[in-house]
Structures are given as C-alpha cells and as structure tokens.
Design a protein around this motif. Structure first.
Motif, mmCIF file in Angstrom:
data_model
loop_
_atom_site.group_PDB
_atom_site.id
_atom_site.type_symbol
_atom_site.label_atom_id
_atom_site.label_comp_id
_atom_site.label_asym_id
_atom_site.label_seq_id
_atom_site.Cartn_x
_atom_site.Cartn_y
_atom_site.Cartn_z
ATOM 1 N N GLY A 101 29.608 37.622 -1.906
ATOM 2 C CA GLY A 101 28.228 37.913 -2.274
ATOM 3 C C GLY A 101 27.419 38.368 -1.077
ATOM 4 N N ASP A 102 26.108 38.602 -1.302
ATOM 5 C CA ASP A 102 25.318 39.153 -0.205
ATOM 6 C C ASP A 102 24.051 38.365 0.087
ATOM 7 O OD1 ASP A 102 25.055 41.987 -2.401
ATOM 8 O OD2 ASP A 102 24.171 39.989 -2.576
ATOM 9 N N ASP A 103 24.191 37.033 0.051
ATOM 10 C CA ASP A 103 23.084 36.174 0.474
ATOM 11 C C ASP A 103 22.772 36.487 1.943
ATOM 12 O OD1 ASP A 103 21.355 33.703 0.363
ATOM 13 O OD2 ASP A 103 22.780 33.100 1.921
ATOM 14 N N PRO A 104 21.504 36.858 2.250
ATOM 15 C CA PRO A 104 21.198 37.295 3.622
ATOM 16 C C PRO A 104 21.441 36.199 4.660
ATOM 17 C CG PRO A 104 19.225 37.424 2.184
ATOM 18 C CD PRO A 104 20.349 36.918 1.343
ATOM 19 N N GLY A 105 21.153 34.947 4.299
ATOM 20 C CA GLY A 105 21.389 33.827 5.223
ATOM 21 C C GLY A 105 22.861 33.733 5.573
ATOM 22 N N SER A 106 23.718 33.720 4.543
ATOM 23 C CA SER A 106 25.160 33.601 4.767
ATOM 24 C C SER A 106 25.683 34.762 5.586
ATOM 25 C CB SER A 106 25.910 33.572 3.425
ATOM 26 O OG SER A 106 25.585 32.403 2.722
ATOM 27 N N ARG A 107 25.181 35.954 5.261
ATOM 28 C CA ARG A 107 25.594 37.158 5.966
ATOM 29 C C ARG A 107 25.270 37.026 7.466
ATOM 30 N NH1 ARG A 107 27.400 41.939 4.276
ATOM 31 N NH2 ARG A 107 27.581 41.177 2.166
ATOM 32 N N SER A 108 24.079 36.510 7.756
ATOM 33 C CA SER A 108 23.684 36.415 9.164
ATOM 34 C C SER A 108 24.487 35.319 9.880
ATOM 35 C CB SER A 108 22.170 36.252 9.290
ATOM 36 O OG SER A 108 21.821 34.957 9.664
ATOM 37 N N TYR A 109 24.819 34.201 9.188
ATOM 38 C CA TYR A 109 25.667 33.174 9.808
ATOM 39 C C TYR A 109 27.021 33.756 10.174
ATOM 40 C CZ TYR A 109 22.597 29.394 8.296
ATOM 41 O OH TYR A 109 21.540 28.560 8.123
ATOM 42 N N VAL A 110 27.613 34.503 9.212
ATOM 43 C CA VAL A 110 28.954 35.043 9.427
ATOM 44 C C VAL A 110 28.931 36.035 10.590
ATOM 45 C CG1 VAL A 110 30.745 36.498 8.386
ATOM 46 C CG2 VAL A 110 29.775 34.589 7.091
ATOM 47 N N ARG A 111 27.877 36.841 10.635
ATOM 48 C CA ARG A 111 27.733 37.794 11.738
ATOM 49 C C ARG A 111 27.690 37.035 13.073
ATOM 50 N NH1 ARG A 111 22.711 40.050 11.083
ATOM 51 N NH2 ARG A 111 23.170 40.486 8.898
ATOM 52 N N GLY A 112 26.911 35.953 13.105
ATOM 53 C CA GLY A 112 26.807 35.126 14.317
ATOM 54 C C GLY A 112 28.158 34.564 14.736
ATOM 55 N N LYS A 113 28.949 34.130 13.751
ATOM 56 C CA LYS A 113 30.259 33.547 14.057
ATOM 57 C C LYS A 113 31.170 34.575 14.707
ATOM 58 C CE LYS A 113 29.790 30.000 10.596
ATOM 59 N NZ LYS A 113 29.811 29.683 9.160
ATOM 60 N N HIS A 114 31.107 35.817 14.240
ATOM 61 C CA HIS A 114 31.968 36.844 14.821
ATOM 62 C C HIS A 114 31.488 37.264 16.204
ATOM 63 C CE1 HIS A 114 34.696 37.065 11.506
ATOM 64 N NE2 HIS A 114 33.670 37.088 10.670
ATOM 65 N N ARG A 115 30.163 37.205 16.402
ATOM 66 C CA ARG A 115 29.633 37.471 17.743
ATOM 67 C C ARG A 115 30.144 36.409 18.723
ATOM 68 N NH1 ARG A 115 24.372 38.613 16.087
ATOM 69 N NH2 ARG A 115 23.963 36.398 16.282
ATOM 70 N N ASP A 116 30.112 35.147 18.269
ATOM 71 C CA ASP A 116 30.622 34.051 19.097
ATOM 72 C C ASP A 116 32.091 34.270 19.440
ATOM 73 O OD1 ASP A 116 28.179 32.771 18.879
ATOM 74 O OD2 ASP A 116 28.822 31.447 17.242
ATOM 75 N N CYS A 117 32.867 34.722 18.450
ATOM 76 C CA CYS A 117 34.304 34.962 18.666
ATOM 77 C C CYS A 117 34.510 35.987 19.763
ATOM 78 C CB CYS A 117 34.961 35.499 17.389
ATOM 79 S SG CYS A 117 35.262 34.238 16.165
#
Ligand SMILES: Nc1nc(=O)c2c([nH]1)NC[C@@H]1CN(c3ccc(C(=O)N[C@@H](CCC(=O)O)C(=O)O)cc3)C=[N+]21
Length: 359
Positions: A101-117
C-alpha cells in the motif's frame, strides 16, 4: 531560557512559559555545565528543592535530554566495522522490506530504513505491493525473501491493509530471517530465555538506558502500553535475570496509571496517547522515555507531556529519542543474522580441528 510554542487539539496556539531558567542549572545532553557537574546529582537535587519553596516545580530543573540520534550514530559506527569484517569473508548483509500500500508514514519509514542500510554498507532489497494486493500475493513475496540468499533478514512493514491477517503474514516469515523479532517463534524464544531475534524498539530502549547510565537491575519500571511491538516484549526483556528490573505494566483498564508512574524510577510511555504522562505523574529525578507517537496536522506529539522536562532527571522527546534507536536495532538484528548465517555456512573450525587431531 526558551518558550515553547504549542497548539491545543483545536489547532490554537498556546504559549507555555516556564520563566527563564538560570543557565547554570540547565543541563542539556552530555554538555553539563562545570558547576552542575561538580555539584553532582545530589547537589542538583538540593538546589532544586530550595527553589521549589518559591517557584512552581517545573521551573526548578531541566531534565538531561537523552539523545537517541547520538547513540544511534555510535551503534552505526560499530556496525560499519562488523559489516567490513563480514565483507572480508565475502559476505554482504542484506535487509529486505515488504511494503504493502501507499501509506505516506510507512513509505517514509521504509525509505529511512534503506538510507540507514546504505549508511552502514547493508544491501537493500525492496519489495512493494499495491494496497489492493491479496494476502496470497504478499505471502508469495515473503516466501521469495525466505529463499533469497542475498537477504539476511527482512521485515513486513506494519500496519498491513485491513483485509489481511497480520498474524498469518508474520508467521510465514522464516524465524531465522525475522529482522523485527515479531515472529511467534522469536517471541517464544524471548519468553523462554533462548537466543533469538528480539523486537527493535524494546532493544533500542534498553540500549539507550545503558548508554545513558540509567540503572536497570533492581529499579522500579512502569511501562504504559502492552502492545506486541513494544510494551509486552519490553516487560519480558526487563525481567530477564540479566536485567532483573521490577516492572509494572499499565494498560487501558489500569484504574490509576499515575499511582504507578509516581513510584517508578523509569517510566516508559508506549500507549500512543498524546501527552498522556503529565509532570505530576513523575517522581522528581525519574527517567521518562516517550515511545508512542501521534501524528497531527501540527506535527508529531509524543506520549509524554513536554513539561515533564521540569520534573524528570533524564528524558527523551517524542522524536530524536527512541525512534532512531529502533532503526539502529533493526540494522543490528540484520548484521547479527548475517553473522550467524556466515558462521553456520563456514566449515566449523572445531570440526576441522577434531578431524586434524583424529588424523
Ligand atoms: N514491521 C514494522 N517494524 C517496525 O519497526 C515498525 C513498523 N513495522 N511500523 C511502524 C513502526 C514505527 N516505527 C518507527 C521507527 C523509527 C522512527 C523514527 O526514527 N522517528 C524519528 C522521526 C521520524 C519522523 O519525523 O517522521 C525520530 O524519532 O526522531 C519512528 C517510528 C517502526 N515501526
């Protein structure tokens, strides 16, 4: 020193004005002033006590801010070294994320996780599905990542769309690839004190307390909220023999939550109720961590009222505290899993030694 601009539920601005604090008594983060440091905690408390006779309590001392961003950076530095060691033996850890799905909150968390990676050298494996996907389609992607040797561990971003059963999806994850520690097998291992992956937020909370010299063993904890991702596993972790804290778990049916928080050395607010923990709920000098967040048009509100700063000894704000630690612990879980896998895949040294000695 500063006035904080706040808004009430209706969006009106309220100016809160704790009067200017004596700069010498303001102790922020690790930058304690020389006078405060030499006075020591006892000295500080006496000083606060004296002032309390003339001023309202919230103006007498400022809690030390526990900096989650700083601790998370330190942990990432440690992880970079471990990732380099793995690379030397030809292994690259990989974190998978499944976002439905495209919940903006979830999308931004996932983006943050990949930045951390990217930041620590972990490979990112992203899978995105539309909100109207079937549960079967999600399960197919879970099985794909279970099988993918490049993926050391992965998460299914929560919440899932309402037509899916979170329990079924989480149970389909290989427990040894469960980077969130939310699989029933890993939660069972936690109950039984067996090695396994533990949930990121409670792990981040413990790490934050340790790194900021908050005593755990023998201390009286009050955890507000018994959710699967934070409160419940946190209670289990705090009561292990290695921690041995005394823990009171509060929830929606607790008759008088304040009666429990007021006697606690450490209050952990993970209820998801904005500004739930008021200054008068807190024993002076106690540590207070804000975990739950409520998103409003005005921004993010934490479970801890900002005025708690005037009563607590150490505290975190709604952001910059536990959140960055949750993300750091996810990375650590992935590196742990990659190391464990590398260890299993390597012909064991003790076995080789045994063969050598036998010959
Ligand atoms: N499978 C799964 N695992 C999770 O761990 C998971 C999840 N689903 N769903 C949602 C919640 C929430 N969560 C946060 C992580 C970091 C911050 C964080 O770093 N927050 C920043 C601020 C971020 C902002 O401004 O939006 C901070 O506290 O400073 C917040 C929230 C992980 N969750």
């Amino acid at each position: 020193m500063h006035r904080s601009l706040e808004s009430d539920a209706a969006g009106r601005s309220i100016v809160q004005f704790p009067p200017a604090r004596d700069p010498a008594t303001v102790v922020a983060g690790r930058r304690r002033s020389a006078t405060a440091a030499s006075a020591g905690p006892a000295g500080r408390r006496e000083h606060a006590g004296d002032e309390r006779q003339t001023n309202p309590p919230m103006t007498t001392c400022a809690a030390t801010l526990i900096d989650g961003n700083l601790a998370a950076e330190e942990i990432k530095e440690e992880l970079r070294a471990r990732v380099e060691r793995l690379a030397a033996s030809g292994v690259r850890p990989g974190l998978g994320t499944i976002l439905v799905g495209d919940d903006p909150g979830s999308r931004s968390y996932v983006r943050g996780k990949h930045r951390d990676c990217a930041d620590v050298g972990i490979e990112s494996i992203r899978r995105e599905l539309p909100a109207d996907s079937t549960q079967k389609e999600v399960l197919r992607v879970v099985r794909e990542l279970n099988e993918d040797p490049a993926c050391s561990g992965f998460i299914v971003q929560l919440p899932l769309p309402p037509h899916m059963d979170m329990r079924v999806v989480l149970q389909a994850i290989d427990p040894d690839k469960d980077a969130d520690g939310l699989h029933p097998v890993n939660l069972g291992r936690l109950v039984l004190d067996q090695p396994g992956t533990v949930p990121c937020t409670p792990q981040g909370i413990l790490e934050l307390l340790r790194r900021n010299e908050v005593p755990i063993t023998g201390a009286q904890f009050c955890v507000i909220g018994c959710g699967t991702t934070v409160g419940r596993p946190l209670g289990l972790m705090l009561t292990r023999v290695t921690e041995h804290a005394t823990v009171t778990m509060c929830h929606e049916a607790t008759v008088d939550v304040a009666a429990h928080t007021r006697v606690a050395d450490v209050v952990i607010a993970a209820a998801g109720v904005a500004h739930l923990v008021k200054p008068y709920w807190v024993k002076p000098g106690a540590t207070v961590l804000s975990v739950g967040i409520t998103r409003t048009v005005e921004g993010i509100l934490g479970d801890v009222h900002p005025d708690v700063e005037g009563v607590a000894g150490k505290w975190t704000r709604a952001t910059g505290g536990v959140g960055p630690m949750t993300r750091a612990m996810l990375l650590r879980n992935v590196v742990d899993l990659a190391e464990r896998r590398a260890e299993q895949d390597r012909p064991s040294r003790s076995h080789a030694d045994a063969v050598e000695h036998a010959g």
